[in-house]
Design a protein around this motif. Sequence first.
Motif, PDB file in Angstrom:
ATOM      1  N   GLU A  67       0.968  -1.265   0.119  1.00 38.30           N
ATOM      2  CA  GLU A  67       0.038   0.009   0.034  1.00 38.30           C
ATOM      3  C   GLU A  67       0.866   1.205   0.019  1.00 38.30           C
ATOM      4  O   GLU A  67       2.054   1.146   0.331  1.00 38.30           O
ATOM      5  N   SER A  68       0.442   2.204  -0.559  1.00 41.35           N
ATOM      6  CA  SER A  68       1.036   3.559  -0.634  1.00 41.35           C
ATOM      7  C   SER A  68       1.552   4.057   0.951  1.00 41.35           C
ATOM      8  O   SER A  68       0.758   4.211   1.845  1.00 41.35           O
ATOM      9  N   PRO A  69       2.714   4.115   1.205  1.00 42.04           N
ATOM     10  CA  PRO A  69       3.191   4.468   2.619  1.00 42.04           C
ATOM     11  C   PRO A  69       2.486   6.004   3.052  1.00 42.04           C
ATOM     12  O   PRO A  69       2.069   6.202   4.257  1.00 42.04           O
ATOM     13  N   ARG A  70       2.299   6.827   2.098  1.00 38.96           N
ATOM     14  CA  ARG A  70       1.938   8.265   2.312  1.00 38.96           C
ATOM     15  C   ARG A  70       0.407   7.977   2.719  1.00 38.96           C
ATOM     16  O   ARG A  70       0.109   8.885   3.474  1.00 38.96           O
ATOM     17  N   TYR A  71      -0.383   7.257   2.160  1.00 38.74           N
ATOM     18  CA  TYR A  71      -1.983   6.886   2.604  1.00 38.74           C
ATOM     19  C   TYR A  71      -1.859   6.333   3.882  1.00 38.74           C
ATOM     20  O   TYR A  71      -2.526   6.854   4.845  1.00 38.74           O
ATOM     21  N   LEU A  72      -0.876   5.237   4.228  1.00 42.41           N
ATOM     22  CA  LEU A  72      -0.966   4.576   5.515  1.00 42.41           C
ATOM     23  C   LEU A  72      -0.367   5.599   6.502  1.00 42.41           C
ATOM     24  O   LEU A  72      -1.083   5.641   7.691  1.00 42.41           O
ATOM     25  N   TYR A  73       0.587   6.559   6.299  1.00 42.71           N
ATOM     26  CA  TYR A  73       0.872   7.332   7.268  1.00 42.71           C
ATOM     27  C   TYR A  73      -0.005   8.697   7.635  1.00 42.71           C
ATOM     28  O   TYR A  73      -0.337   8.824   8.755  1.00 42.71           O
ATOM     29  N   ILE A  74      -0.320   9.200   6.479  1.00 42.26           N
ATOM     30  CA  ILE A  74      -0.963  10.710   6.704  1.00 42.26           C
ATOM     31  C   ILE A  74      -2.520  10.316   6.810  1.00 42.26           C
ATOM     32  O   ILE A  74      -3.168  10.915   7.711  1.00 42.26           O
ATOM     33  N   LYS A  75      -3.133   9.303   6.131  1.00 44.03           N
ATOM     34  CA  LYS A  75      -4.469   9.129   6.095  1.00 44.03           C
ATOM     35  C   LYS A  75      -5.047   8.263   7.263  1.00 44.03           C
ATOM     36  O   LYS A  75      -6.065   8.494   8.081  1.00 44.03           O
ATOM     37  N   LEU A  76      -4.191   7.247   7.526  1.00 42.24           N
ATOM     38  CA  LEU A  76      -4.708   6.222   8.562  1.00 42.24           C
ATOM     39  C   LEU A  76      -3.952   6.284   9.872  1.00 42.24           C
ATOM     40  O   LEU A  76      -4.190   5.744  10.975  1.00 42.24           O
ATOM     41  N   GLY A  77      -2.840   6.946  10.061  1.00 50.09           N
ATOM     42  CA  GLY A  77      -1.948   7.333  10.964  1.00 50.09           C
ATOM     43  C   GLY A  77      -1.130   5.979  11.356  1.00 50.09           C
ATOM     44  O   GLY A  77      -0.848   5.776  12.545  1.00 50.09           O
ATOM     45  N   LYS A  78      -0.888   4.896  10.514  1.00 48.35           N
ATOM     46  CA  LYS A  78      -0.365   3.816  10.652  1.00 48.35           C
ATOM     47  C   LYS A  78       1.187   3.932  10.503  1.00 48.35           C
ATOM     48  O   LYS A  78       1.883   3.417   9.244  1.00 48.35           O
ATOM     49  N   VAL A  79       1.888   4.418  11.702  1.00 44.76           N
ATOM     50  CA  VAL A  79       3.261   4.675  11.258  1.00 44.76           C
ATOM     51  C   VAL A  79       4.228   3.375  11.059  1.00 44.76           C
ATOM     52  O   VAL A  79       5.045   3.420  10.003  1.00 44.76           O
ATOM     53  N   GLU A  80       4.059   2.487  11.787  1.00 39.94           N
ATOM     54  CA  GLU A  80       4.810   1.305  11.390  1.00 39.94           C
ATOM     55  C   GLU A  80       4.497   0.589  10.326  1.00 39.94           C
ATOM     56  O   GLU A  80       5.441   0.111   9.625  1.00 39.94           O
ATOM     57  N   GLU A  81       3.227   0.545   9.828  1.00 43.71           N
ATOM     58  CA  GLU A  81       3.015  -0.248   8.508  1.00 43.71           C
ATOM     59  C   GLU A  81       3.644   0.718   7.298  1.00 43.71           C
ATOM     60  O   GLU A  81       4.094   0.202   6.384  1.00 43.71           O
ATOM     61  N   ALA A  82       3.631   2.024   7.631  1.00 46.26           N
ATOM     62  CA  ALA A  82       4.300   2.953   6.623  1.00 46.26           C
ATOM     63  C   ALA A  82       5.466   2.868   6.451  1.00 46.26           C
ATOM     64  O   ALA A  82       6.106   2.737   5.278  1.00 46.26           O
ATOM     65  N   LYS A  83       6.394   2.442   7.512  1.00 46.89           N
ATOM     66  CA  LYS A  83       7.636   2.179   7.633  1.00 46.89           C
ATOM     67  C   LYS A  83       8.108   0.979   6.718  1.00 46.89           C
ATOM     68  O   LYS A  83       8.889   0.932   6.054  1.00 46.89           O
ATOM     69  N   LYS A  84       7.211  -0.259   6.948  1.00 45.89           N
ATOM     70  CA  LYS A  84       7.296  -1.397   6.355  1.00 45.89           C
ATOM     71  C   LYS A  84       7.054  -1.182   5.160  1.00 45.89           C
ATOM     72  O   LYS A  84       7.867  -1.920   4.045  1.00 45.89           O
ATOM     73  N   SER A  85       6.245  -0.410   4.643  1.00 42.12           N
ATOM     74  CA  SER A  85       5.807  -0.281   3.201  1.00 42.12           C
ATOM     75  C   SER A  85       6.870   0.447   2.255  1.00 42.12           C
ATOM     76  O   SER A  85       7.358  -0.052   1.447  1.00 42.12           O
TER      77      SER A  85
END
Length: 532
Positions: free
Chosen positions: A252-270
């Motif tokens: 998934e798009s890390p920007r979507y995970l971090y900015i929209k969903l606030g899922k920091v760890e998932e964004a880092k993994k992505s």
Amino acid sequence: MDKKSKMQAEKHLTGTLVLSVFTAVLGFFQYGYSLGVINAPQKVIEAHYGRVLGIAPLDRHATNASGEDGTVPVPGTEPWGGTEGTLAPQADSGEDPATSPHVLTMYWSLSVSVFAVGGMVSSFTVGWIGDQLGRVKAMLVVNVLSIAGNLLMGLAKFGPSHMLIIAGRAVTGLYCGLSSGLVPMYVSEVSPTALRGALGTLHQLAIVTGILISQVLGLDFLLGNDEMWPLLLGLSGVAALLQFFLLLLCPESPRYLYIKLGKVEEAKKSLKRLRGNCDPMKEIAEMEKEKQEAASEKKVSIRQLFTSSKYRQAVIVALMVQISQQFSGINAIFYYSTNIFERAGVDQPVYATIGVGVVNTVFTVISVFLVEKAGRRSLFLAGLMGMLISAVAMTVGLVLLSQFAWMSYVSMVAIFLFVIFFEVGPGPIPWFIVAELFSQGPRPAAIAIAGFCNWACNFIVGMCFQYIADLCGPYVFVIFAALLLVFFLFAYFKVPETKGKSFEEIAAVFRRKKLPVKTMTELEDLRGSEEA
């Protein structure tokens, strides 16, 4: 691209990134294939419509592209919107309107133009579905529309073919309207800054490749014949199935995970999957800054994009680059190409026109490498000016063709140059520059309205061009030359350079009303002042 940027780009080009971008742009391949495929078997499909409806087709002044006409539909435009190659008007003979040959014209026009209508309708929902489902899941879900639409067309002979094809084109148009917004959104968000432009041009490459393949397969000795045309129409369903299964492997798009969903760890993994062993913290910090700015403002709606002075300049630029792509006259070039090739003594003009399609594809590949070296704005301006000069040369060649036979060669050269300049800038750049002009908050809404604008212009060109061409004859290119001049002047004064800049740096240019947006130097000065 300097040596440092080149090394950084190579470092960020991982297998997962390549797979993700390739999988996403398969949506644009289907878009291009759908644009091109309907033109090739036109004659045999009209004949089949006639048999199903009990109507004898009228003779036409031009034959279909799979045989003698060779008209190639244009990247980013609907092929004639049902006007090119339709039945020639005849005097009313008093027959029953239900069995009139003109009914075939209506059904064929619907078969072609309903694709653009589907795109217009669905393009408005891009932002909503992208935010609700996420970029990858949204592309997965909308693929169902593509598969369903292609099945309807592939099975057209087993039912009322005219209705099944119209329904299939409409459903496929719905898919392409969504995909033409979701794909640039995803690709821009997963791409590193140093590669964002190069990877963004792959949208146009996928379109022209789809068009070229559909034209080749549409030759009458391959699939463009009475027996195989349903397979030809439904073949892009294979690309839809391939994309569906490959999307299951894409992060998934890390920007979507971090900015929209606030899922920091998932964004880092992505990010780690997309960038390899690179430290993700620099990009995370950039996302955090963007998230804070997005949190400080209310959710941006389509209406707010037009009413807020904060976004007004960027919206105007986003819409104008879409308009300039569709109203550049590229469709007119392809319309006249076969006639010019015939007058130049080419025995098989259909192959010459396919040759133009090959040039189209080759220079789209070249633009992939040019866009990060020369910059978006420079290529866009160069492309518009080159097309303007080519349009003037085309007008001169067509007007003087009856007096000087060698003018056909001037027109032939102008065709190839026009196509080359289109693919250098105005063809690929509008697909991804909109995603670069807006930060995470307004981006979905901006892509939605830009997509709607593109599809609406697509439809207008398709429905109106034939009438304008009939009215103006060879002087139709004077109109396009004038439009290209307007587009060039607008781009020169208003379109910013986005090469190598973060989303926030680009957005900051538009926030400063007194700051002109013409040069990279001004962006560099802005960056320096912010750092200070």
